[in-house]
Write a protein that holds these residues in place. Structure first.
Motif, PDB file in Angstrom:
ATOM      1  N   LEU A 111      -2.003   2.741  -9.486  1.00 35.89           N
ATOM      2  CA  LEU A 111      -3.547   2.690  -8.764  1.00 35.89           C
ATOM      3  C   LEU A 111      -4.526   3.100  -8.317  1.00 35.89           C
ATOM      4  O   LEU A 111      -4.139   4.416  -9.329  1.00 35.89           O
ATOM      5  CB  LEU A 111      -2.551   2.146  -7.643  1.00 35.89           C
TER       6      LEU A 111
ATOM      7  N   ALA B  84      -5.731  -1.186  -2.773  1.00 32.27           N
ATOM      8  CA  ALA B  84      -6.097  -1.090  -4.230  1.00 32.27           C
ATOM      9  C   ALA B  84      -4.619  -1.651  -4.974  1.00 32.27           C
ATOM     10  O   ALA B  84      -4.493  -2.442  -6.449  1.00 32.27           O
ATOM     11  CB  ALA B  84      -5.264   0.737  -4.116  1.00 32.27           C
ATOM     12  N   SER B  85      -3.439  -2.411  -3.728  1.00 30.59           N
ATOM     13  CA  SER B  85      -2.311  -2.858  -4.703  1.00 30.59           C
ATOM     14  C   SER B  85      -2.808  -4.708  -4.922  1.00 30.59           C
ATOM     15  O   SER B  85      -2.262  -5.112  -6.454  1.00 30.59           O
ATOM     16  CB  SER B  85      -1.051  -2.569  -4.050  1.00 30.59           C
TER      17      SER B  85
END
Length: 476
Positions: A72, A32-33
């Motif tokens: 996110l 997600a990052s």
């Protein structure tokens, strides 16, 4: 909207065990990052177990609420398995996994199909535990890139990958009472048959784990990418050999990845006790931490001999004995009078934050079953190990810790019954004379360097992300 502007979305499904859940959550945050949308899928019974253990409501057990607050795109959802919520999966393990192997693939197919159809503007890919037996077929059906996360050391993956080679050489099924050196597996310089996984042994032939793992590794070879929760510098030969067969990336230890959103929600499936005050009353490196992990069972003889061994050793210790470690229905775990005998120098807990305990300066050793999560956590904390493996990958992990990395010792010379006098001698010499652990600091530094921005695991993860994006867009 052009293909390259469409959001890329990962559907993540892990196995319902603590040792698999922890690295999967970290991997979800890492992906997600990097800008991927992520849907993290939990089985409903495990979600309820987590919620009940911490007396929490639904919003309190969302692993990713903090990550979403930082922007996110990561969702948390649940799906059913093949049994009602009240079914005791631990007490009926063979039946549970026999049924899961047969019936869960259809449920997973339906679930993934619904996600894909409900988000037509996204490009989807699949991230699953290698030990699932359904991802290859589901990925083909929905034209998804198939990413496999292996949560054990590369050595174990390599041996299972070459299952047919072991069979050709007469080492599957491997005779339980014969010790031979295996030197023909690519990437494995040498391994004794006593250190092979239990599902390769003759006594397990035809069992649910053996049949499942054989099927799993027949299908694992079709994965587009394999992520290894290990460190390149610790298993270079094995990883290099595997790379000849499949796209293979060492990105561990995932639980210690840096620059990720802080996860304030506990992932522990049991209520935890805090022993910080007790530990801080003890001298540095004086306490032995004892735990046999979150899943496996042992027998009363092992617990009794270990208990008497701890008494005779006169060493301070914290011993985690989780509920159900002897199987269900067994309530008397320790010998009568044991806790009186150890008084102030022994602390018995049902569960704890293991990383927090291992990182405490008072802890100087870890008596462990050699589960891979426990092994990584101990090495990360610079704590040498006394190894007493049970089954699955644990004998292989013991080989790595004791023979290859010289970061621990064996509790006994075979994997059989314990003797209290030998246990006491091993513990006393290990804790008081520094028998092993000479490489603990070196191994710790290797692991910590790997997760730095320019470390091998971070470089490998960046390379994986680049390769994943290229594969996804080429396929779509």
């Amino acid at each position: 909207m052009g293909e390259r502007q469409r959001k890329v979305h990962g559907i993540m499904v892990c196995l319902p065990f603590q040792g698999h859940l922890n690295p999967f959550v970290s991997l979800a945050l890492k992906l997600a990052s990097k800008g991927f949308a992520i849907t993290f899928v939990h089985l409903e019974f495990l979600y309820r177990k987590l919620r009940d253990a911490h007396h929490a409501n639904e919003t309190d057990v969302d692993f990713f609420s903090g990550a979403r607050e930082l922007g996110l795109d990561i969702r948390f959802t649940t799906m059913a398995d093949c049994f009602p919520l009240e079914f005791d999966r631990d007490a009926n393990f063979p039946e549970y996994w026999e049924t899961m192997a047969r019936d869960f693939p259809a449920l997973a197919d339906e679930f993934v199909g619904n996600v894909v159809s409900s988000e037509p503007d996204m490009i989807h890919f699949l991230v699953t535990d290698t030990i699932h037996n359904w991802p290859a077929a589901v990925a083909r059906k929905y034209n998804l890139v198939n990413v496999s996360l292996w949560t054990q050391p590369a050595l174990v993956y390599c041996l299972a990958y070459h299952w047919d080679l072991l069979e050709q050489n007469g080492h599957f099924p491997c005779k339980d009472d014969v010790e031979e050196e295996i030197k023909y597996v690519p990437g494995v310089e040498s391994i004794n048959t006593k250190d092979l996984m239990h599902y390769l042994k003759e006594s397990q032939f035809g069992s649910v784990p053996t049949r499942m793992m054989r099927l799993v590794f027949e299908q694992a070879k079709t994965a587009d990418f394999v992520l290894q929760n290990t460190v390149e510098e610790l298993e270079p030969q094995t990883l290099s050999a595997l790379h000849k067969y499949l796209p293979n990336y060492a990105i561990g230890p995932l639980n210690f990845s840096k620059n990720l959103p802080t996860n304030t929600v506990t992932k522990s499936l049991w209520s935890e006790s805090d022993c910080t005050d007790w530990l801080e009353s003890k001298p540095p490196a004086s306490v032995l931490y004892v735990s046999f992990g979150s899943f496996l069972h042992t027998n009363k003889q092992v617990l009794e001999e270990l208990a008497y061994g701890l008494v005779l050793s006169e060493v301070d210790f914290v011993w985690v004995i989780r509920r159900g470690i002897l199987g269900h229905g067994e309530t008397s775990l320790l010998p009568t009078g044991f806790q009186d005998a150890v008084r102030e120098r022994g602390l018995i807990l049902a569960w704890c934050d293991q990383i927090k305990v291992l990182s405490n300066p008072a802890v100087g050793g870890f008596l462990t079953h050699c589960g891979w999560n426990s092994t990584l956590e101990s090495m990360w904390s610079g704590v040498p190990m006394i190894c007493y493996p049970f089954e699955h990958d644990q004998p292989c992990n013991r080989k790595l810790v004791v023979d290859d990395w010289e970061n621990g010792v064996n509790l006994c010379e075979d994997y059989g019954s314990l003797d209290r006098e030998q246990v006491a001698h091993k513990i006393k010499s290990f804790m008081n004379e520094g028998v092993s652990g000479k490489n603990a600091g070196r191994v710790r530094q290797v692991m910590q360097n790997a997760v730095e921005i320019d470390g091998s695991s971070e470089r490998n993860f960046d390379r994986f992300v680049k390769d994943l994006e290229a594969k996804i867009h080429a396929q779509n």
